[in-house]
Each structure stands twice: as structure tokens, then as C-alpha cells.
Design a protein around this motif. Structure first.
Motif, PDB file in Angstrom:
ATOM      1  N   GLU A 172       0.846  -1.188   0.000  1.00 13.45           N
ATOM      2  CA  GLU A 172       0.000   0.000   0.000  1.00 13.45           C
ATOM      3  C   GLU A 172       0.882   1.238   0.000  1.00 13.45           C
ATOM      4  O   GLU A 172       1.918   1.264   0.679  1.00 13.45           O
ATOM      5  CB  GLU A 172      -0.929   0.022   1.212  1.00 13.45           C
ATOM      6  CG  GLU A 172      -2.053  -0.984   1.146  1.00 13.45           C
ATOM      7  CD  GLU A 172      -2.992  -0.872   2.338  1.00 13.45           C
ATOM      8  OE1 GLU A 172      -2.738   0.008   3.202  1.00 13.45           O
ATOM      9  OE2 GLU A 172      -3.963  -1.639   2.410  1.00 13.45           O
ATOM     10  N   ARG A 216      -3.349   3.493  -0.439  1.00 14.92           N
ATOM     11  CA  ARG A 216      -3.935   2.957  -1.657  1.00 14.92           C
ATOM     12  C   ARG A 216      -3.245   1.642  -2.031  1.00 14.92           C
ATOM     13  O   ARG A 216      -2.064   1.450  -1.753  1.00 14.92           O
ATOM     14  CB  ARG A 216      -3.788   3.953  -2.818  1.00 14.92           C
ATOM     15  CG  ARG A 216      -4.524   5.256  -2.617  1.00 14.92           C
ATOM     16  CD  ARG A 216      -6.010   5.084  -2.772  1.00 14.92           C
ATOM     17  NE  ARG A 216      -6.355   4.574  -4.091  1.00 14.92           N
ATOM     18  CZ  ARG A 216      -7.576   4.137  -4.426  1.00 14.92           C
ATOM     19  NH1 ARG A 216      -8.547   4.130  -3.515  1.00 14.92           N
ATOM     20  NH2 ARG A 216      -7.818   3.689  -5.640  1.00 14.92           N
ATOM     21  N   TYR A 244     -11.343  -1.846  -1.223  1.00 12.31           N
ATOM     22  CA  TYR A 244     -10.890  -0.508  -1.619  1.00 12.31           C
ATOM     23  C   TYR A 244     -11.928   0.125  -2.543  1.00 12.31           C
ATOM     24  O   TYR A 244     -12.853  -0.544  -3.031  1.00 12.31           O
ATOM     25  CB  TYR A 244      -9.542  -0.571  -2.345  1.00 12.31           C
ATOM     26  CG  TYR A 244      -8.424  -1.169  -1.536  1.00 12.31           C
ATOM     27  CD1 TYR A 244      -7.668  -0.389  -0.669  1.00 12.31           C
ATOM     28  CD2 TYR A 244      -8.123  -2.532  -1.634  1.00 12.31           C
ATOM     29  CE1 TYR A 244      -6.633  -0.942   0.067  1.00 12.31           C
ATOM     30  CE2 TYR A 244      -7.094  -3.097  -0.888  1.00 12.31           C
ATOM     31  CZ  TYR A 244      -6.353  -2.295  -0.044  1.00 12.31           C
ATOM     32  OH  TYR A 244      -5.330  -2.832   0.691  1.00 12.31           O
TER      33      TYR A 244
END
Length: 573
Positions: free
Chosen positions: A106, A110, A171
Motif C-alpha cells: 500500500e 492505496r 478498496y
């Protein structure tokens, strides 16, 4: 005072000491002849080895390390997420297997996903994007069970598949950032402002004294055209006018009256012809019940009735002829009316075109015209910018959020960044999920190797695993050539990653047992033929001509007049 026995023992001890000393001095003192005899070399003898019958295998030994193969450095192709701010790892890569669609790490919260593909990620994939990288992403999504087309176009169906894929892994697919939303609002405002300016300038142009009368004229011409077209449509929809219909009804009524008069005249004539005129009677009227009938008179005069019938026929023919003329006149009148109305429409259209041209010329000559033209260009430019921006606005795949690897499944071998560190350098090294042995040999040995040769991998614990030579590299600065051997099976090797191993690569072998002699026993004579010396008796030998074959580990295959157990001379001293 010593006893006689003690004296005897003392004398014996002295004798023994003197005898031992004399023997020792005698062994140390030798004559020159004895010394020369002791140093004379032994009699020369033959050094031989037995001829054997066995299989012969030639190998090249490679020392190497057992490790996962095909190392591949991984770097991010760009930003992760939509922000250009500092990119730092918030979850570092971890060693272990990597499957398609897995999260490698990540960055700024993200994800970075891995997919199988040969086209590297090199740009943001935005709505409307086309190319091999888009098609590669679509195929990866399809392999994972998402309904994405394989068109190579990042369309709405692909956006939906990407959004579902992200959501499945916890996500949200990248949406437009605050900066992009603000930019879009700014572009919309620019379009609205340009529209307002254009409307203002056009109003100023239209309200000018030089164009206002022409506008009124154009408006009237358009209204006249509208009325002329409506009149033409109405005339076409009607077969006859009200006046024509009244004339036709009057003529049809006259025909019906004439037909009735003719019918009545014909009926009267028929009755008159069927009833004769009675003769005048000279006798009194017969009494009731009398059976005597009056005599018949002459036939009735029907000439007047026939004349009436003839006149009625003439009147009917005249009425019908009049009706026919009325109908013909109605057709001619309608055609003339349509022609006249069509002409009116054409005249009205010409008037509209003339009025438009006059207004257009007046506007072009107006000083405000330039402002209107500039405002139109500004509006077109604002709309073009908004359209170009909107074309790529929406859900995107940032370049750093996807890593395409040549082959999956793979294994993350080494992480190059830790949590909190920037990701502007290689982030990890990925290998294949299978083991290989990496080693090297000198150039001379490398010439005997080629890919596809069978090998045996020997571990320190004595385990032997079959393998194959899969690659040979180029010579390095030290003259060594890298060699890669791939095991045929992973069984029992997973715990030995990084351990040293010995590999024996088979470069040749006999199909069966053959005669084998030490390579030092073979001598090539002046005639170029190979020979060995065979011991036939102590200190006696004979030469035997042989042909040589495969050599390995200091031994060589031979054929000739030899038998297993024959002693061949290696060297003589």
C-alpha cells in the motif's frame, strides 16, 4: 655386609649393561660399503591398473546455490492514487507467494495490485483510453471472473468491472480528486460566462438601428411564408371548394329532377297505351247484373305523352351535361388554385431569403459584429476544453496501482522499501515460484555444456534431485560463465532456499558397460594410433592397439584385444 647371592646379582647386572652398550655402538658404527648398500635404489618395477568393464558417465560439476528463479526487479510506473503529493509506503511488501489480483503493498493507503502481462504499466488508464495495456487489464479482470470486455477500450463496462474488483478487495476505485472536480466546475463556469457574453453581444447587434427594420421585415416574410404554406396544405387536403361543392349539388339535384320527370312521363305513356278509349253508347245503360258489355272504342291518342317523354329525356341529358361541366370546372378551378397557392409559397420563400440576406449583410457591416464573432469563438473554445476534460473524467486506474508481471503465480523474494519510506526506487524483487540452482563454470567447461542436458542436484544432506540445464550466460570479467539448472521437482527443497548444492551435469554416457582403462595408460604413437602396454609376465609387456571413446573422471573407453582384469601399464620407473 653383602651376601654371596647379592654379589652374584650385581655382577650379572654389570655384564648386561656392558653388553647392551656394545650392541648399541655396533649399530651406529657401519662401514662405507654398508652405508652405500643401504642407499642403493630398489629394483625398478611396473605400475599397472586393471582393465574394467563398467558404464562410463562424463559429467561437469557445478557448485551453486539453490534459490527461486527468474529474479525480476519491480518499480512503480507512477503515482498511486490521484494525488501528486509525496508517495510513501504505508504497508511494505512482504515475502511470499503472489497470485493474480493480490495486493503487493500500500502507498498512501492505496493498493498496488499485481496482474499477469507483458506490457508494462506506463500511464493512467482513464475513461476512453485505448491500447494494449487496457486490453491486458481487461483480460486479467476476465480471468478473475469480472465481466469486462476485451476491446482495448476503457469504456463504462470496464469501469464497472474495475470498481467491483476494488470493492471486492476492500478498496474504492480511484475517483476524481478535489482538484479535478474544481477544475471541471471552473470549465462549466467558463462555458456559461461565454454564453452570457455571446447573448449580450447578439442582443446588442440585433437591437441596432441598422438591423431592426430588417428584422421586422424578415419576421413578416416568415409569417407570410407560414400562412402561404398553410393555405397550400389546406387546399391540397380539400378536393373541392365550398362554392364548387354547391354548384355540384345544384347540378346533381337538376339531374335527379329530370330523371323523376322522365320517369313520370314514361309511366303516363305506358298507362295510356294500355287503356283504349271507350266508344259512345246508344242504348240505355245495362241494368245491374247484365252481362252484355259495351263495345270498345278506338285507341287513345298518346302523341302528347310521347312528346313529354322526349322532352323529359332531353332535359335529363342537358342536366347531366351540366353536371359534367360543373365537375370539370371544379377540377380546373382546383388546379388553378393550387398553382396560385404554390406560386404564393415560392414568392414568400424568396421574400424570406431576401430578408435574411439583407439582415445578414447588415449584421456583417455592423461594428458589433466583431464582438459577436469573438464571443462565438470564446464559447467554442470553452466548450472544446470542457469536452476534452470530460472525455477523461471519471473512474481511473493510476499508473502506480497496477504492476504487470511476466508470469504468475510468482514469489516476492525481497522487499526494497519499508513502511514510511519513499517509493521512488525499486520496491521489491520478484522471482518465479520454482527453484533453480545458480552457479558458474570456467569457459572451458562451459563449452561442454548446453541447455537441455540432464543433471543431478546433490544437497549437503545427501539428497539427489534430477534437473536440467535451462540457461547459460555470457562470460563475466573473471572468465566464468553463469549456469542455471532447474530441478525436475520441488519436493523436499522448499526448506533449502539459499543453501549451497553440488550439481553434476551429464555431458555424455555409454549406453551399456564398456572396457575402461586409466587415461594415463593410453599412448598415441607416431602413426597417430592409440596403444596400451599390457603386462604379460613380471617385467614383460606387449603393445595392444586400441580405439578410444568417451572419457570421464580420468578414465577412457577403449576397444581392442583386451579383457577385463588385464593389467595395463600406467607408467614405469
Amino acid at each position: 655386609m653383602r651376601t654371596p647371592r647379592g654379589k652374584l646379582l650385581l655382577v650379572l647386572a654389570v655384564v648386561l649393561v656392558v653388553a647392551g652398550a656394545g650392541w648399541g655402538v655396533g649399530t651406529l658404527l657401519r662401514s662405507p660399503a654398508d652405508e652405500a648398500a643401504a642407499r642403493k635404489p630398489p629394483k625398478p618395477s611396473l605400475v599397472t591398473a586393471a582393465v574394467e568393464r563398467r558404464e562410463l558417465v562424463a559429467t561437469v560439476v557445478v557448485s551453486g546455490t539453490l534459490e527461486y528463479g527468474s529474479p525480476y526487479p519491480v518499480s512503480l510506473a507512477g503515482v498511486v492514487g490521484g494525488s501528486e503529493t509525496a508517495q510513501r509506503a504505508t504497508r511494505a511488501p512482504r515475502r511470499g507467494p503472489l497470485a493474480e489480483g493480490a495486493v503487493m503493498m500500500e502507498v498512501n493507503g492505496r493498493p498496488v495490485f499485481v496482474f499477469s502481462g507483458t506490457v508494462p504499466m506506463h500511464r493512467s488508464i482513464v475513461p476512453g483510453a485505448k491500447g494494449a495495456d487496457v486490453k491486458q487489464l481487461q483480460k486479467a479482470l476476465r480471468r478473475l471472473g469480472y465481466r469486462a470486455p476485451a476491446t482495448g477500450v476503457f469504456d463504462q463496462a470496464t469501469v464497472t468491472a474495475v470498481s467491483r474488483f476494488y470493492a471486492k478487495r476492500g478498496y474504492e476505485a480511484q475517483q476524481p480528486t478535489l482538484e479535478l472536480r474544481q477544475k471541471r466546475d471552473d470549465l462549466h463556469r467558463a462555458v456559461r460566462s461565454a454564453q452570457e457574453v455571446l447573448a449580450t453581444e447578439r442582443k446588442a447587434l440585433d437591437q441596432g438601428k441598422d438591423v431592426l427594420p430588417l428584422k421586422v421585415r424578415l419576421s413578416g416574410a416568415r409569417q407570410d411564408l407560414k400562412e402561404a404554406e398553410q393555405a397550400l396544405r389546406s387546399a391540397r387536403a380539400q378536393d373541392h371548394t365550398t362554392e364548387d361543392e354547391a354548384k355540384a349539388e345544384a347540378a346533381e339535384s337538376a339531374v335527379r329532377v329530370a330523371e323523376e320527370r322522365l320517369l313520370a312521363a314514361q309511366q303516363e305513356l305506358a298507362q295510356a297505351g294500355a287503356t283504349p278509349t271507350p266508344a259512345p253508347s246508344l242504348s240505355p245503360s245495362p241494368t245491374a247484373g247484365s252481362t252484355v258489355g259495351a263495345p270498345a272504342g278506338p285507341p287513345a291518342d298518346t302523341r302528347l305523352l310521347e312528346l313529354r317523354v322526349a322532352n323529359a329525356r332531353a332535359d335529363l341529358a342537358a342536366a347531366r351535361s351540366a353536371l359534367e361541366r360543373v365537375r370539370e370546372e371544379a377540377v380546373i378551378t382546383r388546379a388553378k388554385r393550387l398553382t396560385e397557392l404554390g406560386k404564393n409559397v415560392r414568392v414568400a420563400r424568396e421574400a424570406v431569403v431576401t430578408a435574411e440576406q439583407a439582415l445578414r449583410q447588415a449584421r456583417q457591416l455592423s461594428p458589433v459584429k466583431l464582438k459577436v464573432a469573438n464571443a462565438e469563438r470564446d464559447l467554442a473554445s470553452a466548450r472544446a476544453l470542457l469536452a476534452e476534460f470530460s472525455r477523461t473524467y471519471g473512474t481511473t486506474v493510476p499508473p502506480g496501482e497496477v504492476v504487470f508481471l511476466p508470469k504468475l503465480p510468482a514469489r516476492l523474494h525481497k522487499a526494497s522499501v519499508k513502511a514510511g519510506e519513499p517509493v521512488d526506487r525499486p520496491i521489491a524483487t520478484v522471482t518465479s515460484s520454482t527453484f533453480v540452482v545458480s552457479g558458474s563454470v570456467d569457459a572451458a567447461e562451459a563449452e561442454r555444456l548446453k541447455t537441455g542436458l540432464k543433471a543431478t542436484i546433490e544437497t549437503e544432506a545427501g539428497q539427489a534431485v534430477p534437473g536440467t540445464v535451462t540457461s547459460l550466460g555470457g562470460r563475466d570479467t573473471k572468465g566464468a560463465v553463469p549456469v542455471t539448472i532447474t530441478p525436475a521437482s520441488m519436493k523436499g527443497l522448499k526448506k533449502l532456499a539459499g543453501a549451497p548444492v553440488t550439481v553434476r551435469v551429464t555431458i555424455g554416457a555409454t549406453d551399456q558397460e564398456v572396457l575402461v582403462v586409466p587415461a594415463a595408460a593410453v599412448v598415441t604413437a607416431a602413426d597417430g594410433k592409440a596403444r596400451v602396454q599390457v603386462e604379460i609376465a613380471p617385467d614383460r609387456t606387449k603393445e595392444v592397439e586400441v580405439r578410444t571413446g568417451l572419457s570421464a573422471d580420468g578414465a577412457v573407453e577403449v576397444t581392442g584385444d583386451l579383457q577385463p582384469g588385464d593389467q595395463v601399464v600406467i607408467n614405469s620407473a
